[in-house]
Design a protein around this motif. Structure first.
Motif, PDB file in Angstrom:
ATOM      1  N   HIS A   1      12.603 -82.235  16.832  1.00  0.00           N
ATOM      2  CA  HIS A   1      12.293 -81.648  15.527  1.00  0.00           C
ATOM      3  C   HIS A   1      12.399 -80.126  15.594  1.00  0.00           C
ATOM      4  CE1 HIS A   1      10.154 -81.994  11.565  1.00  0.00           C
ATOM      5  NE2 HIS A   1       9.886 -80.730  11.844  1.00  0.00           N
ATOM      6  N   PHE A   2      11.846 -79.549  16.645  1.00  0.00           N
ATOM      7  CA  PHE A   2      11.841 -78.094  16.787  1.00  0.00           C
ATOM      8  C   PHE A   2      13.246 -77.561  17.056  1.00  0.00           C
ATOM      9  CE2 PHE A   2      10.503 -74.120  19.147  1.00  0.00           C
ATOM     10  CZ  PHE A   2      10.017 -73.483  18.018  1.00  0.00           C
TER      11      PHE A   2
ATOM     12  N   LEU B   1      11.488 -73.997   3.550  1.00  0.00           N
ATOM     13  CA  LEU B   1      10.341 -73.132   3.262  1.00  0.00           C
ATOM     14  C   LEU B   1      10.530 -71.748   3.881  1.00  0.00           C
ATOM     15  CD1 LEU B   1       7.456 -75.710   3.804  1.00  0.00           C
ATOM     16  CD2 LEU B   1       8.277 -74.810   1.623  1.00  0.00           C
ATOM     17  N   ILE B   2      11.048 -71.704   5.088  1.00  0.00           N
ATOM     18  CA  ILE B   2      11.251 -70.421   5.766  1.00  0.00           C
ATOM     19  C   ILE B   2      12.368 -69.625   5.096  1.00  0.00           C
ATOM     20  CG2 ILE B   2      12.037 -69.378   7.928  1.00  0.00           C
ATOM     21  CD1 ILE B   2      10.520 -71.662   9.390  1.00  0.00           C
ATOM     22  N   VAL B   3      13.459 -70.303   4.740  1.00  0.00           N
ATOM     23  CA  VAL B   3      14.568 -69.639   4.058  1.00  0.00           C
ATOM     24  C   VAL B   3      14.116 -69.104   2.697  1.00  0.00           C
ATOM     25  CG1 VAL B   3      16.825 -70.037   2.972  1.00  0.00           C
ATOM     26  CG2 VAL B   3      16.359 -70.935   5.262  1.00  0.00           C
TER      27      VAL B   3
ATOM     28  N   PRO C   1      13.026 -81.826   9.626  1.00  0.00           N
ATOM     29  CA  PRO C   1      12.917 -80.379   9.817  1.00  0.00           C
ATOM     30  C   PRO C   1      13.628 -79.582   8.737  1.00  0.00           C
ATOM     31  CG  PRO C   1      14.526 -81.294  11.346  1.00  0.00           C
ATOM     32  CD  PRO C   1      13.869 -82.452  10.669  1.00  0.00           C
ATOM     33  N   ASP C   2      14.453 -80.265   7.900  1.00  0.00           N
ATOM     34  CA  ASP C   2      15.170 -79.536   6.855  1.00  0.00           C
ATOM     35  C   ASP C   2      14.220 -78.919   5.837  1.00  0.00           C
ATOM     36  OD1 ASP C   2      14.435 -82.078   6.035  1.00  0.00           O
ATOM     37  OD2 ASP C   2      16.292 -82.483   4.937  1.00  0.00           O
ATOM     38  N   ILE C   3      13.097 -79.603   5.531  1.00  0.00           N
ATOM     39  CA  ILE C   3      12.159 -79.027   4.567  1.00  0.00           C
ATOM     40  C   ILE C   3      11.399 -77.866   5.209  1.00  0.00           C
ATOM     41  CG2 ILE C   3      10.095 -80.436   5.004  1.00  0.00           C
ATOM     42  CD1 ILE C   3      11.557 -79.550   1.544  1.00  0.00           C
TER      43      ILE C   3
ATOM     44  N   LEU D   1      17.876 -72.745  11.055  1.00  0.00           N
ATOM     45  CA  LEU D   1      17.619 -71.322  10.816  1.00  0.00           C
ATOM     46  C   LEU D   1      18.793 -70.469  11.279  1.00  0.00           C
ATOM     47  CD1 LEU D   1      13.833 -71.052  11.796  1.00  0.00           C
ATOM     48  CD2 LEU D   1      14.845 -71.282   9.514  1.00  0.00           C
ATOM     49  N   HIS D   2      19.366 -70.814  12.438  1.00  0.00           N
ATOM     50  CA  HIS D   2      20.564 -70.110  12.910  1.00  0.00           C
ATOM     51  C   HIS D   2      21.700 -70.237  11.890  1.00  0.00           C
ATOM     52  CE1 HIS D   2      19.294 -68.720  16.799  1.00  0.00           C
ATOM     53  NE2 HIS D   2      18.992 -69.928  17.249  1.00  0.00           N
TER      54      HIS D   2
END
Length: 425
Positions: free
Chosen positions: A236-237, A145-147, A139-141, A244-245
């Motif tokens: 994963h979620f 992408l979101i960051v 989930p780090d990738i 993100l937090h």
């Protein structure tokens, strides 16, 4: 007179007054992506039709109604103008065995084609930037992408954009949910619109994204995919949310968030604004771990997103700083035979020193040339008459302040212009 030929409906010219903004965006994109280690890949606009049928899904709106497909009259091949970029990027990665060297961070930019009803923010030829991270499992990738997107909005000065995220789970958990969703919707079959009835047996998850108000009311009580998620997808979620937090990225979980393409699994996300009406999604993406094998490559995980350039530019077109960056620094005004020859030397000297310069062409009196200098948006006019040219000097006039005109040696111009303050000093 022959009939005037016009552009194809939904395919727009990008005129000079607009292209500067596109150039600014392209420069920003290249710098932004290189900061994260993403490299450019350029793929053909035309691909084998089967590439999109296999990747996007045969019962999607894109394949059924929107693709520009044709048969090559020379060899009978079935070809399609690319409706999106992920499939082309993955095809190139497989064909050239790029994953042999390890995971790849790639991006592309260019036109895509879909036969839709043209409206603001939706065109038949539109442009996208796509970012694909191939060969990464965790989930780090997804979080990276979101960051990255959050950083881009800051770079472009775009505000009032919100992030929505969800998970589609694994193909197995989606199959369980699909059955439950169909059973629920069949209770309301008579209330479903034609589009929903068509999708009920072929692509029922797409019904969740319906814009029909009556249908959305029915969907309020529809079962949630979350209830059928497998343990790995849950983990994963949860890890994505924590990342993100940690980075201070605010988000909303949208249980109705689905993608219009069949190849997505697990993480899906959209960046949405309320400033563009119905076409409010400016960037969307997620994980598509099964696509590489689906197209014919060795199974490998992947994640990515695409953003609509036209929609993003409409959000930044009013930013004054962007317009200033697009404008030339200097407009060279000249009159007289000696001055005209010297003006070339001045213009090239300024360009050698990194300044953007327009050299007036076509002659005319000083007054008319100054009007054109002002209309160009340039910060300064470099005024050259025969007297200035003989002395190898230039008169500098600030076009955006009330500072007095000054006359200096042309070799001192670059330093003077670069250190000029708004108060004229």
């Amino acid at each position: 007179m022959p009939e005037t030929i016009r552009a194809v409906r939904g395919m727009n010219d990008i005129l000079p007054d607009e292209s500067g903004l596109w150039d600014f965006f392209d420069d920003t994109i290249r710098s932004w992506l290189s900061a994260y280690g993403y490299r450019s890949i350029r793929t053909p606009i035309v691909e084998q039709t089967d590439l999109f049928v296999r990747s996007i899904g045969e019962v999607t709106d894109i394949v059924e109604k929107e693709m520009y497909s044709f048969v090559d009259q020379l060899n009978g091949e079935r070809l399609t103008l690319r409706p999106e970029g992920t499939a082309s990027c993955v095809r190139a990665v497989i064909e050239h065995n790029l994953l042999y060297a390890g995971p790849q961070r790639l991006y592309y930019s260019g036109p895509m084609f879909r036969h839709e009803r043209p409206q603001k923010g939706r065109y038949r030829q539109f442009h996208q930037v796509g970012v694909e991270a191939l060969g990464f499992t965790g989930p780090d990738i997804d979080a990276e992408l979101i960051v990255m997107c959050a950083r881009l909005w800051r770079l472009l000065g775009i505000e009032d954009v919100r992030l929505e995220i969800s998970t589609l789970g694994s193909s197995e958990s989606r199959a369980v949910y699909r059955t439950r969703l169909i059973n629920y919707l069949e209770q309301f079959y008579d209330a479903l619109d034609e589009d929903a009835r068509r999708r009920l047996k072929t692509n029922p998850l797409r019904i969740l994204d319906s814009k029909n108000p009556a249908l959305r009311e029915i969907l309020q009580n529809a079962p949630h995919l979350f209830d059928d998620l497998d343990e790995e997808s849950h983990a994963h979620f949860a890890a994505l949310q924590q990342l993100l937090h940690d980075q201070g990225i605010e988000f909303e979980i949208n249980h109705r968030l689905v993608r219009g393409l069949d190849y997505y699994n697990r993480t899906v996300f959209e960046w949405v604004t309320d400033k563009l009406g119905a076409q409010g999604t400016i960037c969307a993406g997620g994980r598509y771990d099964g696509l590489i094998a689906q197209i014919g490559g060795k199974p490998a995980p992947a994640c990515g997103f695409a953003m609509g350039i036209e929609r993003i530019l409409s959000l930044i077109s009013q930013i004054d700083e962007v317009k200033e960056n697009i404008a030339p620094d200097v407009y060279v005004v000249h009159q007289g035979s000696v001055a005209s020859r010297f003006a070339w030397k001045v213009a090239e000297f300024l360009r050698d020193n990194g300044l953007k310069v327009i050299l007036h062409s076509g002659g005319g009196k000083f007054k008319s040339q100054m009007k054109k200098a002002d209309a160009s948006g340039a910060r300064f006019a470099a005024v050259i008459g025969d007297d200035e040219a003989t002395a190898e000097q230039v008169s500098i006039k600030s076009l955006r302040t009330t500072a007095e005109q000054v006359r200096i040696n042309f070799t001192e111009m670059a330093v003077f212009l670069k250190t000029f303050n708004e108060d004229g000093r």
